[in-house]
Design an enzyme around this catalytic site. Structure first.
Site, mmCIF file in Angstrom:
data_model
loop_
_atom_site.group_PDB
_atom_site.id
_atom_site.type_symbol
_atom_site.label_atom_id
_atom_site.label_comp_id
_atom_site.label_asym_id
_atom_site.label_seq_id
_atom_site.Cartn_x
_atom_site.Cartn_y
_atom_site.Cartn_z
ATOM 1 N N GLU A 130 46.980 103.978 59.692
ATOM 2 C CA GLU A 130 46.042 104.008 58.557
ATOM 3 C C GLU A 130 46.162 105.285 57.725
ATOM 4 O OE1 GLU A 130 43.317 101.557 57.618
ATOM 5 O OE2 GLU A 130 43.984 102.793 55.956
ATOM 6 N N ILE A 137 41.131 106.915 52.892
ATOM 7 C CA ILE A 137 40.753 105.577 52.398
ATOM 8 C C ILE A 137 41.245 104.502 53.371
ATOM 9 C CG2 ILE A 137 40.914 103.944 50.474
ATOM 10 C CD1 ILE A 137 41.674 106.240 48.645
ATOM 11 N N GLY A 188 45.512 122.692 52.122
ATOM 12 C CA GLY A 188 46.064 121.844 53.191
ATOM 13 C C GLY A 188 46.438 120.444 52.726
ATOM 14 N N ASP A 202 56.662 111.437 48.509
ATOM 15 C CA ASP A 202 55.513 111.065 49.339
ATOM 16 C C ASP A 202 54.850 109.785 48.776
ATOM 17 O OD1 ASP A 202 53.273 112.135 51.353
ATOM 18 O OD2 ASP A 202 52.259 111.541 49.510
ATOM 19 N N LYS A 206 54.537 105.897 50.392
ATOM 20 C CA LYS A 206 53.261 105.176 50.507
ATOM 21 C C LYS A 206 53.323 103.832 49.778
ATOM 22 C CE LYS A 206 50.662 109.460 51.039
ATOM 23 N NZ LYS A 206 50.027 110.564 50.303
ATOM 24 N N GLY A 303 43.357 115.894 53.363
ATOM 25 C CA GLY A 303 42.333 116.817 53.847
ATOM 26 C C GLY A 303 42.030 116.592 55.318
HETATM 27 P P1 NAP Z 1 50.615 120.568 59.550
HETATM 28 O O1 NAP Z 1 49.302 121.134 59.166
HETATM 29 O O2 NAP Z 1 51.860 121.254 59.122
HETATM 30 O O3 NAP Z 1 50.623 120.415 61.148
HETATM 31 C C1 NAP Z 1 51.749 120.004 61.868
HETATM 32 C C2 NAP Z 1 51.492 120.235 63.347
HETATM 33 O O4 NAP Z 1 52.585 119.694 64.075
HETATM 34 C C3 NAP Z 1 51.384 121.712 63.735
HETATM 35 O O5 NAP Z 1 50.370 121.872 64.705
HETATM 36 C C4 NAP Z 1 52.759 122.032 64.366
HETATM 37 O O6 NAP Z 1 52.696 122.983 65.396
HETATM 38 C C5 NAP Z 1 53.110 120.685 64.960
HETATM 39 N N1 NAP Z 1 54.566 120.487 65.021
HETATM 40 C C6 NAP Z 1 55.419 120.338 63.988
HETATM 41 N N2 NAP Z 1 56.688 120.182 64.433
HETATM 42 C C7 NAP Z 1 56.612 120.248 65.776
HETATM 43 C C8 NAP Z 1 57.578 120.166 66.819
HETATM 44 N N3 NAP Z 1 58.873 119.992 66.564
HETATM 45 N N4 NAP Z 1 57.150 120.249 68.089
HETATM 46 C C9 NAP Z 1 55.834 120.428 68.368
HETATM 47 N N5 NAP Z 1 54.869 120.513 67.430
HETATM 48 C C10 NAP Z 1 55.261 120.429 66.160
HETATM 49 O O7 NAP Z 1 50.753 119.052 59.028
HETATM 50 P P2 NAP Z 1 49.566 118.083 58.593
HETATM 51 O O8 NAP Z 1 49.192 118.374 57.171
HETATM 52 O O9 NAP Z 1 48.522 118.047 59.627
HETATM 53 O O10 NAP Z 1 50.360 116.690 58.546
HETATM 54 C C11 NAP Z 1 50.692 115.988 59.709
HETATM 55 C C12 NAP Z 1 51.122 114.565 59.343
HETATM 56 O O11 NAP Z 1 50.065 113.901 58.684
HETATM 57 C C13 NAP Z 1 52.307 114.505 58.372
HETATM 58 O O12 NAP Z 1 53.078 113.378 58.671
HETATM 59 C C14 NAP Z 1 51.630 114.338 57.012
HETATM 60 O O13 NAP Z 1 52.452 113.710 56.065
HETATM 61 C C15 NAP Z 1 50.482 113.434 57.407
HETATM 62 N N6 NAP Z 1 49.314 113.471 56.519
HETATM 63 C C16 NAP Z 1 48.777 114.657 56.150
HETATM 64 C C17 NAP Z 1 47.630 114.673 55.358
HETATM 65 C C18 NAP Z 1 46.973 115.962 54.960
HETATM 66 O O14 NAP Z 1 45.933 115.919 54.304
HETATM 67 N N7 NAP Z 1 47.508 117.109 55.328
HETATM 68 C C19 NAP Z 1 47.058 113.459 54.955
HETATM 69 C C20 NAP Z 1 47.642 112.243 55.357
HETATM 70 C C21 NAP Z 1 48.775 112.266 56.148
HETATM 71 P P3 NAP Z 1 52.487 124.565 65.064
HETATM 72 O O15 NAP Z 1 51.130 124.641 64.408
HETATM 73 O O16 NAP Z 1 52.503 125.239 66.377
HETATM 74 O O17 NAP Z 1 53.585 124.947 64.154
HETATM 75 N N1 HSE Z 2 50.629 115.516 50.841
HETATM 76 C C1 HSE Z 2 49.892 114.303 50.832
HETATM 77 C C2 HSE Z 2 49.099 114.188 49.550
HETATM 78 C C3 HSE Z 2 48.966 114.270 52.023
HETATM 79 O O1 HSE Z 2 48.980 115.183 48.836
HETATM 80 O O2 HSE Z 2 48.639 113.103 49.225
HETATM 81 C C4 HSE Z 2 48.301 112.936 52.207
HETATM 82 O O3 HSE Z 2 49.219 111.949 52.559
#
Ligand code: NAP
Ligand code: HSE
Length: 430
Positions: A130, A137, A188, A202, A206, A303
């Site tokens: 999701e 959403i 973030g 990205d 989607k 977020g």
């Molecule tokens: P992030 O803040 O960069 O966090 C990534 C996490 O994964 C960190 O804790 C990192 O560890 C860990 N990590 C990365 N590579 C690793 C590895 N090889 N081995 C072990 N741990 C590892 O990323 P995020 O923004 O949370 O995004 C995570 C996923 O959700 C992505 O696929 C992104 O596209 C998706 N997403 C994000 C958002 C958003 O709002 N940010 C929204 C929807 C979807 P360390 O902290 O120790 O480096």
């Molecule tokens: N980087 C993505 C965005 C995170 O800005 O929409 C959510 O998938």
């Protein structure tokens, strides 16, 4: 004693901490609905010493993926690391070891979705994603469940929060592109490499995911036409505004006489369109379907807690199935093969710099006419000495005819250069 469903998080960044927060703060709320405690038993990170956005007991952390993948106690593996590898290999291994999987990773779902969904189906496991589209959403569940009996004709979406945040800041506050991007990163919202956001990758992932579900076909990512916002200037935002339009990075996927057309690009959208009012990090998906008609899903596209909530809802859905010993519905609903349209048809906004002398407009208009491009309006914007800036708005036209006309216009001795070309979408579904 209540039954326990054991969850391991792979990644503890923005989304990982948001998921942990929802699962721990709303533990009772979740347990009462699932009939079991949903408990985080391991958290994988890269750097064991990093200060986290939210604290969790030290004993939960590991930097060894096998502490999760080879751990027979773990029921659900939640991949929140991002990137293709090692995330993809970890998901495949988790499914091989009989674990259900939740992921927020749109790149994996768009590029490797078929493989992991098939493996989950073969092994009778759930794979939920999701949070991979539009953060907070609930759009995947709506398409897979509530609209599963309907036929989708068109999906229009603002599906990237970072670019919508940047465009909003540029148009409302006059911010510079670079400053707005930095703010989105600090909040973030942006991907680890923000090129994925601003160049439309990205959003393309989607749109591939939404189209695969909406049109019941596996959409390969190279079928999605893609263009980002890095070339958008404040001048285009200003001129668009004067014309009654807002620029949005828009995903458009539609069924055109049985063939699919899927794109992501900056679009001039009339201010009266419901998507034009979607500001900041918010996302929205506008769906035209045969039975339900027009629907719009709106909310935060990125977020910590908004996205964490979508992940937690997937975990809760799987936990409920585990408790009820429910057999899974197939994860993959891509049971048709579809062709793609050969040539996209759309209107265009074109800004060009020309020599300011009599007969120039007529010369350019003749070239457009020769290629069957009909002009809806033309504006002379700025005149400096012997140079003038002209904006042309075309009617809907085939992409190839338009490109050929532009090639010839660019070579005219009265044209100094084409500054920008932006798609215009002013007539909704057609
Ligand atoms: P992030 O803040 O960069 O966090 C990534 C996490 O994964 C960190 O804790 C990192 O560890 C860990 N990590 C990365 N590579 C690793 C590895 N090889 N081995 C072990 N741990 C590892 O990323 P995020 O923004 O949370 O995004 C995570 C996923 O959700 C992505 O696929 C992104 O596209 C998706 N997403 C994000 C958002 C958003 O709002 N940010 C929204 C929807 C979807 P360390 O902290 O120790 O480096
Ligand atoms: N980087 C993505 C965005 C995170 O800005 O929409 C959510 O998938």
């Amino acid at each position: 004693m209540r039954k326990k469903v054991k969850v391991a998080l792979m990644g503890f960044g923005t989304v990982g901490t948001g998921t942990y927060k929802i699962l721990t703060e709303n533990r009772e709320l979740i347990a009462n609905q699932v009939g079991a405690d949903v408990e985080v038993v391991k958290i994988l990170v890269r750097d064991m010493n990093r200060k986290r956005l939210i604290e969790a007991p030290e004993h939960l952390f590991t930097s060894n993926a096998d502490d999760i993948l080879e751990n027979p106690d773990v029921d659900i593996v939640v991949e929140l690391m991002g990137g293709l590898e090692p995330a993809f290999s970890y998901i495949m291994k988790a499914l091989d070891r009989g674990k259900h999987v939740v992921t927020a990773n749109k790149e994996i779902m768009a590029k490797k979705g078929r493989e992991i969904l098939s493996k989950a189906d073969e092994n009778g496991l759930s794979l939920c994603f999701e949070a991979s589209v539009c953060g907070g959403i609930p759009i995947i569940r709506a398409l897979k469940n509530s609209l599963a009996t309907d036929r989708i004709k068109k999906i229009m979406g603002i599906v990237n929060g970072t670019t919508n945040y940047i465009l909003t800041k540029m148009s409302q506050d006059g911010s510079k592109y670079e400053d707005a991007l930095r703010e989105a990163q600090d909040l973030g919202y942006a991907e680890a490499d923000p090129t994925a956001d601003v160049e439309g990758f990205d959003a393309a992932y989607k749109m591939a995911i939404l189209s695969s579900i909406g049109f019941h076909t596996k959409v390969d990512i190279d079928k999605v036409k893609r263009e980002g916002i890095s070339q958008i200037s404040r001048l285009d935002i200003e001129y668009g505004n004067e014309l009654g339009w807002t620029i949005k990075l828009l995903g458009i996927a539609q069924d055109v006489d049985g063939k699919l057309e899927i794109s992501v690009s900056p679009v001039m959208l009339p201010k009266a369109h419901p998507l034009a009012g979607v500001m900041g990090v918010n996302n929205a998906v506008f769906i035209y379907s045969e039975a339900a008609g027009e629907l719009m899903f709106y909310g935060p596209g990125a977020g910590q807690t908004a996205t964490g909530n979508s992940v937690a809802a997937d975990i809760m859905a799987i936990a409920s199935q585990i408790v009820m010993n429910n057999n899974m519905r197939p994860n993959c609903s891509c049971f048709t093969d579809r062709d793609y349209v050969d040539e996209m048809k759309t209107g265009y906004y074109t800004r060009m710099n020309v020599i300011n002398k009599p007969g120039v407009l007529a010369k350019i208009a003749t070239v457009f006419g020769n290629f069957g491009v009909s002009i809806e309006s033309v504006l002379q914007k700025k005149t400096e000495g012997d140079k003038a800036e002209i904006v042309w708005i075309t009617a809907r036209v085939g992409e190839n005819s338009f490109k050929k006309a532009i090639e010839v216009i660019e070579s005219l001795d009265v044209v100094n250069g084409i500054s920008s070309i932006i798609r215009v979408e002013d007539n909704g579904y057609c």
